[in-house]
Enzyme design. Structure first.
Site, PDB file in Angstrom:
ATOM      1  CD  GLU A 169     -10.514  -1.460   9.060  1.00  0.00           C
ATOM      2  OE1 GLU A 169     -10.906  -0.292   8.940  1.00  0.00           O
ATOM      3  OE2 GLU A 169     -10.155  -2.157   8.094  1.00  0.00           O
TER       4      GLU A 169
ATOM      5  NE  ARG B 161      -4.684   3.790  13.330  1.00  0.00           N
ATOM      6  CZ  ARG B 161      -5.545   4.049  12.369  1.00  0.00           C
ATOM      7  NH1 ARG B 161      -5.994   3.084  11.608  1.00  0.00           N
ATOM      8  NH2 ARG B 161      -5.974   5.280  12.179  1.00  0.00           N
ATOM      9  CG  HIS B 162      -1.722   2.880   8.203  1.00  0.00           C
ATOM     10  ND1 HIS B 162      -2.295   3.703   9.135  1.00  0.00           N
ATOM     11  CD2 HIS B 162      -2.738   2.392   7.440  1.00  0.00           C
ATOM     12  CE1 HIS B 162      -3.612   3.713   8.955  1.00  0.00           C
ATOM     13  NE2 HIS B 162      -3.904   2.927   7.939  1.00  0.00           N
TER      14      HIS B 162
ATOM     15  NE  ARG C 112      -3.861  -2.288   1.224  1.00  0.00           N
ATOM     16  CZ  ARG C 112      -5.066  -2.514   1.717  1.00  0.00           C
ATOM     17  NH1 ARG C 112      -5.700  -1.580   2.380  1.00  0.00           N
ATOM     18  NH2 ARG C 112      -5.659  -3.679   1.519  1.00  0.00           N
TER      19      ARG C 112
ATOM     20  CD  GLU D 248      -2.445   2.743   3.625  1.00  0.00           C
ATOM     21  OE1 GLU D 248      -3.348   3.516   3.944  1.00  0.00           O
ATOM     22  OE2 GLU D 248      -2.335   1.602   4.065  1.00  0.00           O
TER      23      GLU D 248
HETATM   24  P1  ATP Z   1      -7.314   1.534   7.589  1.00  0.00           P
HETATM   25  O1  ATP Z   1      -8.621   2.233   7.381  1.00  0.00           O
HETATM   26  O2  ATP Z   1      -7.042   1.170   9.015  1.00  0.00           O
HETATM   27  O3  ATP Z   1      -6.152   2.194   6.927  1.00  0.00           O
HETATM   28  P2  ATP Z   1      -8.203  -0.124   5.439  1.00  0.00           P
HETATM   29  O4  ATP Z   1      -9.669  -0.127   5.693  1.00  0.00           O
HETATM   30  O5  ATP Z   1      -7.639   0.775   4.420  1.00  0.00           O
HETATM   31  O6  ATP Z   1      -7.441   0.109   6.835  1.00  0.00           O
HETATM   32  P3  ATP Z   1      -8.493  -2.696   4.268  1.00  0.00           P
HETATM   33  O7  ATP Z   1      -8.316  -2.385   2.840  1.00  0.00           O
HETATM   34  O8  ATP Z   1      -9.862  -2.859   4.807  1.00  0.00           O
HETATM   35  O9  ATP Z   1      -7.711  -1.597   5.128  1.00  0.00           O
HETATM   36  O10 ATP Z   1      -7.576  -3.954   4.599  1.00  0.00           O
HETATM   37  C1  ATP Z   1      -7.968  -5.038   5.438  1.00  0.00           C
HETATM   38  C2  ATP Z   1      -7.113  -5.092   6.681  1.00  0.00           C
HETATM   39  O11 ATP Z   1      -5.719  -5.110   6.321  1.00  0.00           O
HETATM   40  C3  ATP Z   1      -7.235  -3.885   7.593  1.00  0.00           C
HETATM   41  O12 ATP Z   1      -8.338  -4.030   8.446  1.00  0.00           O
HETATM   42  C4  ATP Z   1      -5.927  -3.903   8.330  1.00  0.00           C
HETATM   43  O13 ATP Z   1      -5.935  -4.845   9.391  1.00  0.00           O
HETATM   44  C5  ATP Z   1      -4.957  -4.419   7.285  1.00  0.00           C
HETATM   45  N1  ATP Z   1      -4.256  -3.295   6.646  1.00  0.00           N
HETATM   46  C6  ATP Z   1      -4.691  -2.531   5.624  1.00  0.00           C
HETATM   47  N2  ATP Z   1      -3.804  -1.598   5.276  1.00  0.00           N
HETATM   48  C7  ATP Z   1      -2.747  -1.773   6.106  1.00  0.00           C
HETATM   49  C8  ATP Z   1      -1.492  -1.116   6.254  1.00  0.00           C
HETATM   50  N3  ATP Z   1      -1.155  -0.114   5.460  1.00  0.00           N
HETATM   51  N4  ATP Z   1      -0.655  -1.559   7.206  1.00  0.00           N
HETATM   52  C9  ATP Z   1      -1.000  -2.597   8.002  1.00  0.00           C
HETATM   53  N5  ATP Z   1      -2.151  -3.252   7.915  1.00  0.00           N
HETATM   54  C10 ATP Z   1      -3.033  -2.853   6.989  1.00  0.00           C
HETATM   55 MG    MG Z   2     -10.985  -1.631   6.003  1.00  0.00          MG
END
Ligand code: ATP
Ligand code: MG
Length: 437
Positions: free
Chosen positions: A360, A222-223, A214, A216
């Site tokens: 989450e 937490r990311h 990702r 991001e």
């Molecule tokens: P958030 O809103 O917390 O950034 P997300 O909704 O974008 O997460 P999802 O696409 O729903 O993430 O991905 C499913 C799961 O994968 C998330 O609930 C989280 O546990 C994990 N996850 C997603 N992006 C990341 C990240 N950049 N780093 C660590 N874990 C991640």
């Molecule tokens: Mg999500």
């Protein structure tokens, strides 16, 4: 033939043995006529005794002259010694230096001097010699083992899917572009499309544990930019079935850690407080969730229908609920287009999130399996359905209803062990600043 690892682990050395023990020099305590070297291996530590007047001079000199964190092998008698840290000690009759360490170490594995996280991550090999760091990754491995077992019990087959892809799941912004034989390609942000395609195959129920990428921009505790996703997808499942499987995997992870990692929990200082959840997790609708958040009075502005849950809102609700909980029945417009809406109310999505009180953990839902609706969804999202034809066309050849979810493995480890930073749950994390090691 005798291999290099024909040694006795420190934890297995028993009084009466004549054993070869190998590992790292943890510390040397020279008391004058007698000196002790503490040798560390993956199972623990053992005391090596040097009685200067009674032992070979060269052996004593080598043993006590070696730098900390050097690797040595010691052969000798193992005796009971109540004053030794583990109740036994070795008196060496031979000793060899296998790999010498520089006297200047970037990090102190004995833990006497604290190091900041970046220094620790730069020198992860040394950092991971600390029992409390090693314990995190032993627990992480146990979580994966337990998850795999829980998936097998749920009749899911383990798969792996490509990480180099032509198109992302939801479009461009979070994708890392790469060059693939002169063409633009991307690192996959989620196995979403592939696991759906496989759920529609003869396998029906599948799971994958693998990396997601990702791009991001934000740097948060937490990311990660490369994370490990534990994914499930099941044919003939709706969102309730998917939540059941999700719950069983998370509960199995906690139970396995409680049952099989008591030593590691002890090392981490968590043994007294660790409590595996035993019951099913409450399932709150999105509407209940925003009402409860508003009732806490912790947000400056009241949430209204259609708002995404802000981080402070998640924290307020997490405190209020006090355990894992699902949030269900989200407004359709804030869940991805490939998630199916409720048949009796199209403004409501079957999407769900599993929340730990801190953050989450999981997103999931039942998928849109009707070809025409799926194509319309791509168009509404501003994505060209033609680019996803490899995916959408399989929905023309008998795609059953299906549902699934993804857990971020590092978030599971982080919340389970109450770690402050997600980087503690990956050996070599990737973030905005970190591309090596
Ligand atoms: P958030 O809103 O917390 O950034 P997300 O909704 O974008 O997460 P999802 O696409 O729903 O993430 O991905 C499913 C799961 O994968 C998330 O609930 C989280 O546990 C994990 N996850 C997603 N992006 C990341 C990240 N950049 N780093 C660590 N874990 C991640
Ligand atoms: Mg999500």
């Amino acid at each position: 033939m005798q291999g290099l690892d024909d040694r006795t682990y420190t934890a297995d050395a028993e009084p009466g043995d004549h054993a070869t023990i190998a590992g790292w020099v943890h510390e040397i305590r020279d008391l004058g006529g007698i000196a002790f070297l503490i040798l560390r291996d993956t199972t623990g530590r053992i005391q090596v005794k040097f009685e200067k007047d009674e032992m070979d001079e060269e052996l004593v000199e080598t043993g006590l002259g070696v730098s900390r964190e050097s690797v040595i092998a010691v052969t000798g008698d193992v005796d009971e010694e109540p004053r030794a840290p583990t109740g036994v000690e070795v008196t060496p009759d031979s000793l060899s230096v296998v790999a010498e360490a520089d006297t200047e170490l970037p990090l102190d594995p004995s833990g006497k001097v604290d190091a900041e996280l970046p220094t620790r991550l730069d020198n992860r090999t040394l950092d991971l010699r600390k029992p409390e760091v090693k314990a995190i990754f032993e627990i992480r491995a146990e979580i994966f083992r337990a998850a795999r077992e829980a998936f097998r019990e749920a009749n899911a087959t383990e798969i792996t899917t490509p990480k180099i892809v032509a198109t992302g799941t939801e479009g461009g912004t979070e994708l890392f572009p790469i060059t693939y034989f002169g063409e633009e390609a991307f690192m996959n942000q989620s196995p979403q499309l592939f696991k759906q395609l496989t759920a529609g195959s003869g396998l029906e129920r599948v799971f994958e544990i693998g990396p997601i990428f990702r791009a991001e921009e934000h740097n948060t505790p937490r990311h990660l930019n490369e994370a490990t996703s534990i994914d499930f997808e099941g044919a003939f499942c709706d969102h309730e079935d998917a939540m059941d499987v999700c719950e069983s995997v998370v509960l199995a992870a906690y139970e396995a850690v409680e049952e099989n990692c008591s030593e590691q929990l002890e090392t981490l200082g968590l043994a007294a407080d660790f409590e595996a959840p035993t019951d099913s997790f409450p399932r709150l609708t999105y509407e209940e969730a925003i009402e409860r958040i508003n009732a806490t009075g912790k947000l400056d502005e009241q949430l209204v229908w259609g708002d995404d849950l802000p981080t402070e809102g998640e924290h307020a609700l997490g405190q209020d609920v006090g355990e894992h909980y699902f949030v269900t029945d989200w407004p359709s417009e804030i869940k991805p287009f490939y998630i199916k809406d409720h048949d009796d109310d199209e403004t409501l999505s079957t999407g769900f999130d599993l929340m730990h009180p801190r953050m989450e953990l999981v997103s999931g839902g039942q998928r849109e399996h009707r070809h025409d609706r799926l194509i319309a969804g791509f168009e509404q999202q501003g994505l060209d359905p033609d680019e996803f034809e490899y995916y959408t066309k399989m929905f023309k050849y008998g795609m059953p209803p299906h549902a699934g979810w993804a857990i971020g493995a590092e978030r599971l480890v982080m919340t389970l062990l109450d770690l402050d930073n997600i980087r503690e749950a990956v050996i070599f994390p990737r973030d905005r600043q970190r591309l090596s090691p």
